[in-house]
Write an enzyme that holds these catalytic residues in place. Structure first.
Site, PDB file in Angstrom:
ATOM      1  N   HIS A  75       0.831  -1.215   0.000  1.00  0.00           N
ATOM      2  CA  HIS A  75       0.000   0.000   0.000  1.00  0.00           C
ATOM      3  C   HIS A  75       0.867   1.266   0.000  1.00  0.00           C
ATOM      4  O   HIS A  75       0.427   2.325   0.437  1.00  0.00           O
ATOM      5  CB  HIS A  75      -0.950   0.030   1.209  1.00  0.00           C
ATOM      6  N   SER A  87      15.506  20.240 -16.957  1.00  0.00           N
ATOM      7  CA  SER A  87      14.325  21.072 -17.150  1.00  0.00           C
ATOM      8  C   SER A  87      14.691  22.313 -17.946  1.00  0.00           C
ATOM      9  O   SER A  87      15.794  22.848 -17.804  1.00  0.00           O
ATOM     10  CB  SER A  87      13.752  21.490 -15.792  1.00  0.00           C
TER      11      SER A  87
END
Length: 517
Positions: A212, A333
């Site tokens: 999870h 970027s």
């Protein structure tokens, strides 16, 4: 990445003993009779043409037609823009077919020799980028046959005896898929090796295991990496199974009903490395289940690679910080100077959507088609080509990434104490002392609550604090606490225990013939 070549060298399976051709399987099949000499024919004469000429060329199927198709119909129905990648398989099938026709007395040996030499010359022209693919000739089959007719004349008109484009394209496509599968399996092995070698470099490194996306239990990093090796092994097995099922020859099924001419389908099947001819001629031309199975296997492999990509994208984040990709497999970027992004694995994750979409496209395409052949089948090629090119790229770049990452051992070790990863091992300690597991689960859960309130880990509790919840605890409990002790307690087959993982690594080192790291 550079463009991936989608034309594969042909590899043959074991040949059928029922053929009159050579039964050798791991060498090239020669379609020239023993003692004959291959000669190089003159280059194809120019096939340049203006629109007028193109409109006047009679289609090879045009006997009953009085009008030419319109330009829009011609452009809409052509497939040469994408199916020309089948040229090797098409030429190979035509060579086998011509040799069989001659053997059966349906064409002369002289005609056969002219056909074989002409096909060789066309293949050379294609590979030298000197062959002109013509839209007005529709597809790879008609382009090659028309060019062969231009080149050698009358003998070429006999090549299509006892053959339809329906069985021809099914044969070509099965050959292409077979070769593509062989290539993919090799690439999977390379990725498996990269993962095993990465595991060997980090053999003793413990990382948090998650369920999870919450910290669960400590595991060895090699155990995590071998998870993907195992998944890829099942993928490889699915490719092998798919290859075995598709390796039957449609050639000679003709349009759908077979032929009354005395052909030998076992001879052509053997020459092309197929197991044997398909039993039912309608089935041979009307089903694309082999395409669907191949596409599903690509999609399943893509899902496994997507999960690998997701894992590594998370681990490369500042929040995890478990791994650092090298600059050679990272991008930046355009606006943020500090960024170093694991783009290759993000795209592996993203491109899995394409291979799933390609599968759904062909599933939808095949739904509800009447028997036998339908032109709809033309639309199975582009999804198959795209899926195969995409999955090959995903496998290749995943291997490249695995070879260019380092794990941040200090960062991982500092993060390990958090999360009570040894709680299950502590519950097992009480079970070994004779306590029912549900009772031990409850007691350890309460101890975790104590740790949360105190802001500490289980191994920081005193024996007295533990005994308040159960007198079963003794001094030896501390040998079960802490991630190192916890990992060392695992001993079941396939578990994350050191000895178990060492056995798993040894298995893969032997299976993949890894000699050094």
């Amino acid at each position: 990445m550079g463009a991936i070549d989608l034309s594969f060298s042909q590899s043959l399976l074991f040949s059928s003993s029922r053929s009159n051709l050579s039964s050798s399987t791991h060498r090239s099949v020669s379609f020239l009779p023993p003692g004959s000499k291959s000669r190089c024919l003159p280059p194809l004469r120019s096939m340049s043409h203006d629109d007028d000429t193109a409109s006047k060329e009679v289609k090879l199927w045009g006997g009953r037609f009085e009008e030419s198709v319109t330009e829009k119909v011609e452009k809409f129905t052509e497939s040469i823009s994408f199916d020309k990648v089948l040229y090797k398989q098409d030429i190979m099938g035509s060579k086998a077919h011509a040799s069989m026709l001659a053997h059966q007395g349906l064409i002369t040996d002289s005609d056969k020799d002219s056909i074989l030499r002409g096909l060789d010359d066309i293949e050379r022209q294609i590979e030298a980028n000197k062959f002109e693919w013509r839209t007005d000739r529709e597809d790879v089959h008609m382009n090659i046959e028309a060019a062969l007719t231009d080149l050698i004349g009358e003998p070429a008109k006999k090549l299509h005896t006892a053959r339809s484009r329906n069985d021809q394209v099914a044969t070509d496509f099965r050959l292409w898929c077979r070769d593509a599968i062989d290539t993919i399996i090799v690439k999977i092995r390379n990725l498996q090796r990269a993962l095993v070698e990465l595991a060997l470099k980090n053999e003793a490194l413990i990382v948090p295991g998650y369920t999870h996306l919450q910290r669960a239990q400590p595991v060895l990093l090699p155990h995590v990496l071998l998870t993907f090796v195992e998944q890829l092994e099942r993928d490889a097995g699915r490719y092998v199974d798919c290859r075995a099922r598709l390796n039957f020859s449609p050639l000679g099924a003709c349009a759908l009903a077979g032929t009354g001419l005395p052909i030998d389908r076992f001879m052509t099947a053997n020459a092309l490395g197929f197991t044997e001819p398909m039993r039912n001629s309608i089935d041979a031309v009307s089903d694309r289940d082999f395409v669907l199975e191949f596409l599903y296997t690509n999609a399943n492999t893509g899902i496994h690679l997507s999960r690998l990509g997701e894992e590594w994208v998370l681990w490369a984040s500042e929040e995890f910080g478990f791994m650092t990709p090298s600059d050679s497999v990272s991008t930046g970027s355009s606006i943020m100077p500090q960024k170093k992004n694991p783009d290759p694995m993000e795209l592996v994750r993203g491109k899995s959507a394409r291979v799933i979409g390609d599968l759904v496209t062909v599933l939808t395409l095949c739904k509800g088609l009447p028997l036998a052949y339908n032109r709809d089948f033309q639309e199975d090629k582009e999804p198959m080509f795209d899926s195969t090119k995409t999955i090959m790229g995903m496998i290749d770049v995943s291997a490249e990434f695995a070879q260019n990452v380092t794990f941040n051992e200090d960062r991982i070790k500092k993060s390990l104490p958090a999360g009570h990863l040894d709680a299950t091992t502590l519950a097992d300690y009480l079970v070994k002392k004779g306590m029912p597991f549900r009772s031990s689960h409850d007691i350890v859960g309460k101890l975790v609550g104590v740790c949360v309130s105190k802001g500490c880990e289980l191994q920081n509790l005193s024996l007295e604090e533990m005994k308040k919840l159960s007198p079963v605890f003794e001094e030896d409990v501390f040998g079960f606490l802490g991630v190192e002790n916890s990992v060392n307690k695992f001993s079941s087959y396939g578990s994350t225990g050191s000895n178990c993982v060492a056995e798993q690594l040894g298995y893969w080192v032997n299976k993949l013939n890894i000699t050094s790291t």
